[in-house]
Design an enzyme around this catalytic site. Structure first.
Site, PDB file in Angstrom:
ATOM      1  N   LYS A  86       8.290 -56.233 -56.107  1.00 14.21           N
ATOM      2  CA  LYS A  86       9.747 -56.289 -55.933  1.00 14.21           C
ATOM      3  C   LYS A  86      10.136 -55.935 -54.496  1.00 14.21           C
ATOM      4  CE  LYS A  86      12.962 -53.346 -57.129  1.00 14.21           C
ATOM      5  NZ  LYS A  86      13.847 -53.276 -55.969  1.00 14.21           N
ATOM      6  N   ASP A  87       9.437 -54.937 -53.934  1.00 20.83           N
ATOM      7  CA  ASP A  87       9.696 -54.582 -52.533  1.00 20.83           C
ATOM      8  C   ASP A  87       8.676 -55.316 -51.666  1.00 20.83           C
ATOM      9  OD1 ASP A  87      11.873 -52.571 -52.824  1.00 20.83           O
ATOM     10  OD2 ASP A  87      10.377 -51.643 -54.104  1.00 20.83           O
ATOM     11  N   HIS A 137       7.464 -48.731 -62.404  1.00 23.26           N
ATOM     12  CA  HIS A 137       6.524 -47.705 -61.932  1.00 23.26           C
ATOM     13  C   HIS A 137       5.392 -47.521 -62.940  1.00 23.26           C
ATOM     14  CE1 HIS A 137      10.375 -46.304 -59.926  1.00 23.26           C
ATOM     15  NE2 HIS A 137       9.561 -46.412 -58.891  1.00 23.26           N
ATOM     16  N   GLN A 152       8.224 -54.386 -47.964  1.00 26.16           N
ATOM     17  CA  GLN A 152       7.563 -53.078 -47.864  1.00 26.16           C
ATOM     18  C   GLN A 152       6.056 -53.229 -48.084  1.00 26.16           C
ATOM     19  OE1 GLN A 152       9.022 -49.156 -49.466  1.00 26.16           O
ATOM     20  NE2 GLN A 152       7.830 -49.756 -51.240  1.00 26.16           N
ATOM     21  N   VAL A 201       8.351 -56.094 -62.694  1.00 24.65           N
ATOM     22  CA  VAL A 201       8.677 -56.017 -64.128  1.00 24.65           C
ATOM     23  C   VAL A 201      10.178 -56.312 -64.265  1.00 24.65           C
ATOM     24  CG1 VAL A 201       8.684 -54.537 -66.185  1.00 24.65           C
ATOM     25  CG2 VAL A 201       6.862 -54.305 -64.481  1.00 24.65           C
TER      26      VAL A 201
HETATM   27  O1  PAF Z   1       9.313 -47.809 -52.613  1.00 24.41           O
HETATM   28  C1  PAF Z   1       9.524 -46.582 -52.566  1.00 24.41           C
HETATM   29  O2  PAF Z   1       9.819 -45.937 -53.561  1.00 24.41           O
HETATM   30  C2  PAF Z   1       9.451 -45.860 -51.218  1.00 24.41           C
HETATM   31  O3  PAF Z   1       9.857 -46.699 -50.186  1.00 24.41           O
HETATM   32  C3  PAF Z   1       8.044 -45.276 -50.925  1.00 24.41           C
HETATM   33  C4  PAF Z   1       7.009 -46.353 -50.800  1.00 24.41           C
HETATM   34  C5  PAF Z   1       7.654 -44.312 -52.042  1.00 24.41           C
HETATM   35  C6  PAF Z   1       8.066 -44.500 -49.606  1.00 24.41           C
HETATM   36  O4  PAF Z   1       8.975 -43.452 -49.633  1.00 24.41           O
END
Ligand code: PAF
Length: 295
Positions: free
Chosen positions: A164-165, A45, A168, A191
């Site tokens: 990583k996601d 993050h 998404q 990372v």
């Molecule tokens: O990846 C995440 O932490 C969540 O899926 C997100 C994008 C914040 C949506 O709740």
């Protein structure tokens, strides 16, 4: 400077105030970046926030454990929450030379869903029902719905997601294009720990043995990458053979997809592809992926 706010009206007012202050200080068009998170912040993050500070004068980090993207109540309950620690982590993020305003938007569930849920849901469509979406029905509809709400609340010039996601990030990118949302997306590299494990808020659930075993995920991706010029079946077999050596790791899926569509590639596919893996290590589900070039 970091300020935390928990209401939609509050975050909008704070962004407007910060923009006005920047304009008064001579920044003609201050930019806003959004980093959506569910908290339990780690260095993955932090990398997103650091990149955001290079792109915008105002960085909004949302911290919201979104109930609508969890299908198991148990997962939602055990999701780690520690706003105080997250704010400390964010306050230590060093920006570039210009001084970035860091806004933490941490709403309660009833601020985001005053009537419990939303009647309107953004559907992730076909690509949302595969891979992660197949194992977690409705997950991506929940993600896209909350991300579209956050985009409407914050109205950022740019929104940042982690590689990583990958599924998404792909689906959010498609939503932005398909719904003509006035923002752009940047995907920031994963990372990793020194041994290759991708950082994830879930890693804290691994005991010592599971932590050691979890290296297998990135090793599978490395094996896939080394076989990239020998055809898709060899790529899959190379990755699978790594997993077979570790009984603590139960692979849920291993797939190679076209980054443009997120559909599985066939034997004729050449060039960029993404190898994705999801596996249970003990009771913790981990995911990882790597871009490879099929020759
Ligand atoms: O990846 C995440 O932490 C969540 O899926 C997100 C994008 C914040 C949506 O709740």
């Amino acid at each position: 400077m970091t300020e935390t706010v928990d209401s939609i009206a509050g975050v909008r007012a704070l962004i407007a105030r910060e923009k006005a202050a920047l304009v008064a200080a001579g920044v003609a068009s201050p930019r806003v970046a959004l980093v959506p998170t569910m908290g339990a912040l780690h260095n993955g993050h932090v990398a997103l926030v650091e990149r955001a500070t290079e792109l915008a004068e105002i960085v909004v980090v949302s911290i919201f454990v979104n109930p609508t993207q969890f299908n198991a109540a148990e997962d939602l309950q055990r999701y780690p929450r520690d706003l105080e620690a997250d704010v400390v982590t964010l306050s230590a993020v060093s920006g570039p030379s210009h001084s970035t305003s860091l806004v933490v938007f941490a709403p309660a569930v009833d601020a985001m869903y005053p009537s419990g849920t939303t009647q309107t849901i953004v559907s992730a469509g076909r690509a949302g029902n595969t891979l992660e979406g197949r194992s977690r029905a409705g997950h991506f509809d929940g993600v896209l719905t909350v991300v579209s709400k956050l985009l409407n609340i914050v109205r950022p010039d740019i929104v940042l997601f982690g590689q990583k996601d990958a599924q998404q990030a792909f689906l959010v990118g498609r939503m932005i294009t398909d719904l003509d949302i006035a923002t752009s997306i940047e995907v920031v590299p994963t990372v990793r720990e020194d041994d290759g494990l991708a950082l994830s808020s879930r890693n804290r659930f691994l005991d010592e043995r599971e932590r050691r075993a979890s290296r297998v995920l990135s090793q599978m991706l490395e094996a896939a990458e080394s076989a990239a010029d020998r055809g898709i079946d060899t790529v899959i077999a190379a990755a699978q053979s790594v997993a077979m050596g570790e009984p603590l790791v139960q692979v849920d899926y291993l797939a190679v997809v076209d980054p443009a569509t997120f559909s599985p590639v066939d034997d004729d596919h050449r060039g960029r592809a993404i190898v994705l893996v999801a596996a249970k290590v003990g009771s913790t589900r981990l995911i990882d992926n790597e871009t490879i070039y099929l020759g």
